[in-house]
Design an enzyme around this catalytic site. Structure first.
Site, PDB file in Angstrom:
ATOM      1  N   HIS A  14       0.710  -1.183  -0.006  1.00 46.17           N
ATOM      2  CA  HIS A  14      -0.005   0.134  -0.068  1.00 46.17           C
ATOM      3  C   HIS A  14       0.923   1.065   0.184  1.00 46.17           C
ATOM      4  CE1 HIS A  14      -2.586   3.203   1.503  1.00 46.17           C
ATOM      5  NE2 HIS A  14      -3.510   2.682   1.194  1.00 46.17           N
ATOM      6  N   ASP A  16       0.764   3.960   1.478  1.00 47.99           N
ATOM      7  CA  ASP A  16       1.146   4.845   2.808  1.00 47.99           C
ATOM      8  C   ASP A  16       2.351   3.987   3.579  1.00 47.99           C
ATOM      9  OD1 ASP A  16      -0.402   7.021   2.492  1.00 47.99           O
ATOM     10  OD2 ASP A  16      -1.970   5.911   3.444  1.00 47.99           O
ATOM     11  N   LYS A  17       2.026   2.533   3.304  1.00 49.28           N
ATOM     12  CA  LYS A  17       2.917   1.633   4.065  1.00 49.28           C
ATOM     13  C   LYS A  17       4.317   1.384   3.324  1.00 49.28           C
ATOM     14  CE  LYS A  17       1.325   0.771   7.712  1.00 49.28           C
ATOM     15  NZ  LYS A  17       2.108   1.159   8.536  1.00 49.28           N
ATOM     16  N   GLU A  42      10.266  11.937   7.000  1.00 47.08           N
ATOM     17  CA  GLU A  42       8.966  11.403   6.202  1.00 47.08           C
ATOM     18  C   GLU A  42       9.204  11.082   4.943  1.00 47.08           C
ATOM     19  OE1 GLU A  42       6.687  11.865   8.359  1.00 47.08           O
ATOM     20  OE2 GLU A  42       7.789  13.105   9.840  1.00 47.08           O
ATOM     21  N   GLU A  55      14.594  15.699   9.421  1.00 47.04           N
ATOM     22  CA  GLU A  55      15.632  16.175  10.357  1.00 47.04           C
ATOM     23  C   GLU A  55      16.452  15.082  11.115  1.00 47.04           C
ATOM     24  OE1 GLU A  55      12.635  18.439   9.768  1.00 47.04           O
ATOM     25  OE2 GLU A  55      12.297  17.257  11.334  1.00 47.04           O
ATOM     26  N   LYS A 166      -5.553  -4.417   0.649  1.00 45.86           N
ATOM     27  CA  LYS A 166      -6.468  -4.028   1.676  1.00 45.86           C
ATOM     28  C   LYS A 166      -7.459  -4.919   2.136  1.00 45.86           C
ATOM     29  CE  LYS A 166      -7.596   0.578   2.170  1.00 45.86           C
ATOM     30  NZ  LYS A 166      -8.187   1.989   2.089  1.00 45.86           N
ATOM     31  N   PHE A 243      -8.564  -4.114 -10.384  1.00 48.63           N
ATOM     32  CA  PHE A 243      -7.736  -3.236  -9.505  1.00 48.63           C
ATOM     33  C   PHE A 243      -6.318  -3.549 -10.144  1.00 48.63           C
ATOM     34  CE2 PHE A 243      -6.203  -2.736  -4.899  1.00 48.63           C
ATOM     35  CZ  PHE A 243      -5.448  -1.558  -4.859  1.00 48.63           C
ATOM     36  N   ASP A 251      -2.203   5.967  -6.145  1.00 41.75           N
ATOM     37  CA  ASP A 251      -2.430   6.710  -5.003  1.00 41.75           C
ATOM     38  C   ASP A 251      -1.134   7.140  -4.457  1.00 41.75           C
ATOM     39  OD1 ASP A 251      -3.666   8.412  -3.033  1.00 41.75           O
ATOM     40  OD2 ASP A 251      -4.569   6.662  -1.988  1.00 41.75           O
ATOM     41  N   ALA A 252      -0.969   8.408  -4.008  1.00 41.35           N
ATOM     42  CA  ALA A 252       0.167   8.888  -3.482  1.00 41.35           C
ATOM     43  C   ALA A 252      -0.014   8.251  -1.873  1.00 41.35           C
ATOM     44  CB  ALA A 252       0.413  10.384  -3.097  1.00 41.35           C
ATOM     45  N   ARG A 257       0.145   7.736   7.839  1.00 40.03           N
ATOM     46  CA  ARG A 257      -1.343   8.120   7.415  1.00 40.03           C
ATOM     47  C   ARG A 257      -2.012   6.364   7.833  1.00 40.03           C
ATOM     48  NH1 ARG A 257      -2.644  10.962   1.991  1.00 40.03           N
ATOM     49  NH2 ARG A 257      -1.930   9.027   0.971  1.00 40.03           N
ATOM     50  N   LYS A 258      -1.444   5.614   8.482  1.00 41.99           N
ATOM     51  CA  LYS A 258      -1.878   4.632   8.933  1.00 41.99           C
ATOM     52  C   LYS A 258      -2.039   4.280  10.217  1.00 41.99           C
ATOM     53  CE  LYS A 258      -4.172   3.517   5.029  1.00 41.99           C
ATOM     54  NZ  LYS A 258      -4.214   4.883   4.679  1.00 41.99           N
ATOM     55  N   LYS A 278      10.475   7.683  13.260  1.00 43.63           N
ATOM     56  CA  LYS A 278      10.988   8.611  14.338  1.00 43.63           C
ATOM     57  C   LYS A 278      11.776   7.621  15.347  1.00 43.63           C
ATOM     58  CE  LYS A 278       6.771  11.290  14.426  1.00 43.63           C
ATOM     59  NZ  LYS A 278       5.348  11.408  15.199  1.00 43.63           N
ATOM     60  N   LYS A 282      11.581  10.253  20.446  1.00 44.12           N
ATOM     61  CA  LYS A 282      10.156  10.565  20.189  1.00 44.12           C
ATOM     62  C   LYS A 282       9.276   9.875  20.892  1.00 44.12           C
ATOM     63  CE  LYS A 282      12.500  13.110  16.781  1.00 44.12           C
ATOM     64  NZ  LYS A 282      13.899  12.983  17.061  1.00 44.12           N
ATOM     65  N   ASP A 284       6.176   9.780  20.883  1.00 47.17           N
ATOM     66  CA  ASP A 284       5.015   9.323  20.139  1.00 47.17           C
ATOM     67  C   ASP A 284       5.144   7.640  19.864  1.00 47.17           C
ATOM     68  OD1 ASP A 284       3.528  11.674  19.654  1.00 47.17           O
ATOM     69  OD2 ASP A 284       4.462  12.281  17.732  1.00 47.17           O
TER      70      ASP A 284
END
Length: 417
Positions: A14, A16-17, A42, A55, A166, A243, A251-252, A257-258, A278, A282, A284
């Site tokens: 995918h 995003d992955k 990123e 960074e 998916k 598909f 799709d970008a 995003r997941k 990260k 971090k 997060d």
């Protein structure tokens, strides 16, 4: 009255992955060659293009282009007809040095007094409804896509599969929150354009998913979960039709995003911060792992059947702002949720450096987290070799340490269980 709950997962192919995996491959290489690196990177992927930004503070130099290409090849984007492949895509890097203003709030002369890398709140969740203490709908969604990727790489029983996919699973629960049956399974998988007749092609794909993929998934499950499968399941296989165009060409994709796929599929809660790209300073990332570790050990010890743990931080501050616990009324101890939270604070040191040390997070362990979930995975000790700009380094690592049940005895003693 019974109710339905749904979770989804996405494959390693995918968009995003792909972005998450490239970002975490960079993290791993920084950790392998300089474990003290501070990194926030990123990735964006689209047709024929990878863009890296972020960074870094590190004593090592990375060939980020080659690392990105190697990651894309490993995922399976190796053919020009995908309009995105490891050899021909452009890789642009805009990575620069970390801000001194951020760094001064994190680094300390005493490493254990390291401040949090950012403000925010993080959540960990666990439930006893599966053996790995994960929500069942998400666990099954991950398993479907992991098995689909195995079939793609075997290239025998289902030879037309492409990397993007998916899956989604809907489960019916009883009033007392016990899974009763699977209501629906959705699978959308990218595929070759292997027939001029679209109806015949889609019928073949649906038949293969139901009759080849699903039995392989079911076979690996425990008997109690196998019973949830039945002839009444509603299958939606590639419900929009063909598909063929997929991946970054369709799709970008962007890092982070997941986050619900990465955690608990909509159960529990999420603080909003992504993990991939990260380093463990971090919170997060590191504190989300730490709260999962807490929640899983509490449920395994018998404190409650279902637990949500929240921790919060201020940037540059060592101690967390507070710890919150919600047992959803399933507590097995004669304590309020607030009293359980106070006890958790005594058992688990939640200073950022203590989390890094306890969970062995300053190690190149992150690429494996970037697809099929960061939680519910199996810890493993192994040697991993990293190549970079003519250098080679082999590191022994322990993966998914936050999934270990190594605090169960301590929890039982503290709670008198």
């Amino acid at each position: 009255m019974s109710y339905l709950f749904t979770s989804e997962s996405v494959s390693e192919g995918h968009p995003d992955k792909i972005a998450d995996q490239i970002s975490d491959a960079l993290i791993d290489h920084f950790m392998a060659f300089d474990p003290n690196s501070k990194v926030a990177c990123e990735t964006l992927v689209t047709t024929g293009l990878v863009t890296l930004a972020g960074e870094v503070k590190s004593n090592t130099y990375l060939d980020v282009q080659q690392i990105a290409r190697d990651t894309i090849q490993k995922i399976g984007y190796t053919k020009s007809e995908y309009q995105f492949d490891s050899k021909s895509c452009a890789v642009i890097s805009a990575i620069h040095e970390q801000s001194d203003d951020i760094n001064r709030g994190v680094d300390r002369e005493d490493p254990m007094q390291q401040g949090a890398g950012d403000q925010g709140m993080m959540f960990g969740y666990a439930t006893k409804e599966t053996n790995n203490f994960m929500p069942m709908a998400l666990d099954l969604s991950h398993r479907i896509l992991i098995e689909l990727a195995k079939l793609r790489r075997e290239n025998k029983e289902i030879p037309y599969l492409r990397p993007d996919a998916k899956a989604q699973v809907t489960i019916e629960y009883s009033d007392d929150n016990v899974p009763q049956r699977i209501e629906a399974i959705v699978v959308s998988t990218q595929h070759d354009d292997f027939s001029e007749n679209d109806e015949e092609m889609l019928a073949r794909i649906k038949s293969d998913i139901i009759n080849i993929l699903i039995p392989r998934v079911k076979k690996a499950l425990s008997p109690d979960i196998q019973k949830l499968f039945n002839d009444q399941i509603k299958y939606h296989i590639n419900p929009t039709g063909k598909f063929v165009i997929g991946g970054p060409h369709g799709d970008a994709g962007l890092t982070g995003r997941k986050i619900i796929v990465d955690t608990y599929g909509g159960k529990g809660a999420h603080g909003g911060g992504a993990f991939s790209g990260k380093d463990p300073s971090k919170v997060d990332r590191s504190a989300a792992y730490a709260t999962r570790h807490i929640a899983k050990n509490l449920v395994a010890a018998g404190v409650a059947d279902e637990i949500l743990v929240q921790v919060s931080y201020a940037i540059g501050v060592v101690e967390p702002m507070g710890i919150f616990v919600d047992t959803y009324g399933t507590s097995k101890v004669d304590m309020t949720d607030g009293e359980i939270a106070a006890k958790v604070s005594e058992i688990f040191d939640m200073r950022p450096a203590a989390i890094e040390k306890r969970l062995k997070l300053r190690a190149p362990i992150y690429s494996e987290t970037a697809a099929y979930g960061h939680m519910g995975r199996t810890p493993e000790i192994k040697s991993v070799t990293f190549q970079n700009a003519g250098q080679s380094r082999t590191v022994e690592v322990e993966t998914f340490t936050w999934e270990k049940l190594d605090y169960v005895d301590k929890v039982k003693e503290a709670f008198g269980l």
